[in-house]
Motif scaffolding. Structure first.
Motif, PDB file in Angstrom:
ATOM      1  N   VAL A 110       1.070  -1.277   0.145  1.00 30.88           N
ATOM      2  CA  VAL A 110      -0.221  -0.010  -0.223  1.00 30.88           C
ATOM      3  C   VAL A 110       1.191   0.332   0.131  1.00 30.88           C
ATOM      4  N   LEU A 111       1.342   1.409   0.758  1.00 27.10           N
ATOM      5  CA  LEU A 111       3.024   2.277   0.302  1.00 27.10           C
ATOM      6  C   LEU A 111       3.298   3.190  -0.536  1.00 27.10           C
ATOM      7  N   SER A 112       4.061   1.752  -1.651  1.00 30.92           N
ATOM      8  CA  SER A 112       4.347   1.786  -2.515  1.00 30.92           C
ATOM      9  C   SER A 112       3.838   1.840  -3.440  1.00 30.92           C
ATOM     10  N   VAL A 113       2.556   1.879  -3.413  1.00 32.87           N
ATOM     11  CA  VAL A 113       1.183   3.031  -4.559  1.00 32.87           C
ATOM     12  C   VAL A 113       1.208   4.295  -4.177  1.00 32.87           C
ATOM     13  N   LEU A 114       0.965   4.442  -2.553  1.00 33.03           N
ATOM     14  CA  LEU A 114       0.718   6.094  -1.875  1.00 33.03           C
ATOM     15  C   LEU A 114       2.142   6.885  -2.597  1.00 33.03           C
ATOM     16  N   GLU A 115       3.433   6.393  -2.547  1.00 32.87           N
ATOM     17  CA  GLU A 115       4.532   7.021  -2.834  1.00 32.87           C
ATOM     18  C   GLU A 115       4.731   6.973  -4.086  1.00 32.87           C
ATOM     19  N   SER A 116       4.155   6.060  -4.905  1.00 33.20           N
ATOM     20  CA  SER A 116       4.101   6.216  -6.527  1.00 33.20           C
ATOM     21  C   SER A 116       3.030   6.964  -7.275  1.00 33.20           C
ATOM     22  N   HIS A 117       2.089   7.329  -6.082  1.00 32.68           N
ATOM     23  CA  HIS A 117       0.858   8.289  -6.443  1.00 32.68           C
ATOM     24  C   HIS A 117       0.668   9.852  -6.316  1.00 32.68           C
ATOM     25  N   LEU A 118       1.516   9.811  -5.174  1.00 35.57           N
ATOM     26  CA  LEU A 118       1.490  10.738  -4.141  1.00 35.57           C
ATOM     27  C   LEU A 118       2.559  11.504  -4.067  1.00 35.57           C
ATOM     28  N   PRO A 119       3.804  11.790  -4.726  1.00 42.52           N
ATOM     29  CA  PRO A 119       5.425  11.631  -4.170  1.00 42.52           C
ATOM     30  C   PRO A 119       5.388  13.147  -3.816  1.00 42.52           C
ATOM     31  N   GLU A 120       4.241  13.927  -3.161  1.00 41.53           N
ATOM     32  CA  GLU A 120       4.658  15.819  -2.950  1.00 41.53           C
ATOM     33  C   GLU A 120       3.928  15.145  -1.697  1.00 41.53           C
ATOM     34  N   VAL A 121       3.499  14.581  -1.434  1.00 43.78           N
ATOM     35  CA  VAL A 121       2.150  14.680  -0.201  1.00 43.78           C
ATOM     36  C   VAL A 121       3.562  14.844   0.718  1.00 43.78           C
ATOM     37  N   GLY A 122       3.200  15.159   1.996  1.00 42.30           N
ATOM     38  CA  GLY A 122       4.485  15.487   2.913  1.00 42.30           C
ATOM     39  C   GLY A 122       3.978  14.112   4.420  1.00 42.30           C
ATOM     40  N   SER A 123       3.057  13.481   4.327  1.00 44.51           N
ATOM     41  CA  SER A 123       2.943  12.482   4.927  1.00 44.51           C
ATOM     42  C   SER A 123       2.472  11.045   4.712  1.00 44.51           C
ATOM     43  N   LEU A 124       2.594  10.728   4.203  1.00 45.12           N
ATOM     44  CA  LEU A 124       2.700   8.817   4.114  1.00 45.12           C
ATOM     45  C   LEU A 124       2.338   8.232   4.907  1.00 45.12           C
ATOM     46  N   SER A 125       1.496   7.319   5.423  1.00 45.00           N
ATOM     47  CA  SER A 125       1.579   6.120   6.769  1.00 45.00           C
ATOM     48  C   SER A 125       0.292   4.901   6.309  1.00 45.00           C
ATOM     49  N   VAL A 126       0.004   3.917   6.638  1.00 47.44           N
ATOM     50  CA  VAL A 126      -0.066   2.903   6.378  1.00 47.44           C
ATOM     51  C   VAL A 126      -0.081   1.980   8.090  1.00 47.44           C
ATOM     52  N   ASP A 127      -1.345   1.296   8.020  1.00 45.80           N
ATOM     53  CA  ASP A 127      -1.597   0.199   9.627  1.00 45.80           C
ATOM     54  C   ASP A 127      -2.312  -0.402   8.969  1.00 45.80           C
ATOM     55  N   VAL A 128      -2.423  -1.778   9.828  1.00 46.80           N
ATOM     56  CA  VAL A 128      -2.898  -3.102   9.082  1.00 46.80           C
ATOM     57  C   VAL A 128      -3.968  -3.292  10.611  1.00 46.80           C
ATOM     58  N   LYS A 129      -5.255  -4.228  10.270  1.00 45.97           N
ATOM     59  CA  LYS A 129      -5.967  -4.179  11.410  1.00 45.97           C
ATOM     60  C   LYS A 129      -6.248  -5.272  11.059  1.00 45.97           C
ATOM     61  N   ASP A 130      -6.431  -6.099  12.266  1.00 50.10           N
ATOM     62  CA  ASP A 130      -7.336  -7.742  12.347  1.00 50.10           C
ATOM     63  C   ASP A 130      -8.753  -7.557  12.461  1.00 50.10           C
ATOM     64  N   LEU A 131      -9.413  -7.373  12.411  1.00 49.02           N
ATOM     65  CA  LEU A 131     -10.925  -7.197  12.416  1.00 49.02           C
ATOM     66  C   LEU A 131     -11.560  -8.504  13.695  1.00 49.02           C
ATOM     67  N   SER A 132     -12.313  -7.816  14.044  1.00 48.11           N
ATOM     68  CA  SER A 132     -12.986  -8.215  15.540  1.00 48.11           C
ATOM     69  C   SER A 132     -13.652 -10.008  14.922  1.00 48.11           C
ATOM     70  N   ALA A 133     -13.759 -11.141  16.001  1.00 52.17           N
ATOM     71  CA  ALA A 133     -14.258 -12.037  15.636  1.00 52.17           C
ATOM     72  C   ALA A 133     -16.135 -11.668  15.311  1.00 52.17           C
ATOM     73  N   ALA A 134     -16.386 -10.466  15.870  1.00 52.61           N
ATOM     74  CA  ALA A 134     -17.621  -9.950  15.373  1.00 52.61           C
ATOM     75  C   ALA A 134     -18.165  -9.107  14.100  1.00 52.61           C
ATOM     76  N   TYR A 135     -16.913  -9.293  13.428  1.00 48.56           N
ATOM     77  CA  TYR A 135     -17.568  -8.982  11.879  1.00 48.56           C
ATOM     78  C   TYR A 135     -18.164  -9.595  11.043  1.00 48.56           C
ATOM     79  N   THR A 136     -19.520  -8.782  10.453  1.00 50.23           N
ATOM     80  CA  THR A 136     -20.551  -9.745   9.698  1.00 50.23           C
ATOM     81  C   THR A 136     -20.653  -8.672   8.028  1.00 50.23           C
ATOM     82  N   LYS A 137     -21.279  -9.454   7.540  1.00 47.65           N
ATOM     83  CA  LYS A 137     -22.171  -8.527   6.466  1.00 47.65           C
ATOM     84  C   LYS A 137     -22.232  -9.152   5.673  1.00 47.65           C
TER      85      LYS A 137
END
Length: 110
Positions: free
Chosen positions: A80-107
């Motif tokens: 994800v960060l690599s894509v952001l860097e290639s598409h948004l090279p002039e943006v001051g701060s780029l960051s990524v967080d990866v999280k697990d959904l809870s066991a209660a997730y439903t859809k």
């Protein structure tokens, strides 16, 4: 599932091309076995102040069903960060967080 939500300052162009690039990069990753379940969305933030210049940011939250190990999550974050860097090279701060959904997730899908 997975969900990628990109929060960004309103001076960042986070349009369709970026969403498509993020989708394509994640869909090509071996840790995403069902790319048809990917959901990418952006949320512009009308007010912000960050501690670095330029005053612009993009932060991605990638939410996954539990079960992936930490090296896999780190690889997805770097993808994800690599894509952001290639598409948004002039943006001051780029960051990524990866999280697990809870066991209660439903859809529901049609």
């Amino acid at each position: 599932m997975p969900h990628l939500t990109l929060q960004h300052s309103t001076n960042v162009d986070a349009g369709d091309a970026l969403c498509a690039a993020l989708f394509d990069a994640l869909a090509a990753h071996a840790a995403i076995p069902h790319p048809d379940s990917l959901k990418i969305r952006t949320l512009p933030c009308p007010h912000w102040h960050i501690g670095t210049e330029p005053q612009s940011f993009a932060h991605a939250d990638l939410s996954l069903l539990p079960g992936r190990d930490e090296p896999t999550k780190a690889a997805l974050a770097q993808t994800v960060l690599s894509v952001l860097e290639s598409h948004l090279p002039e943006v001051g701060s780029l960051s990524v967080d990866v999280k697990d959904l809870s066991a209660a997730y439903t859809k529901r899908v049609l």
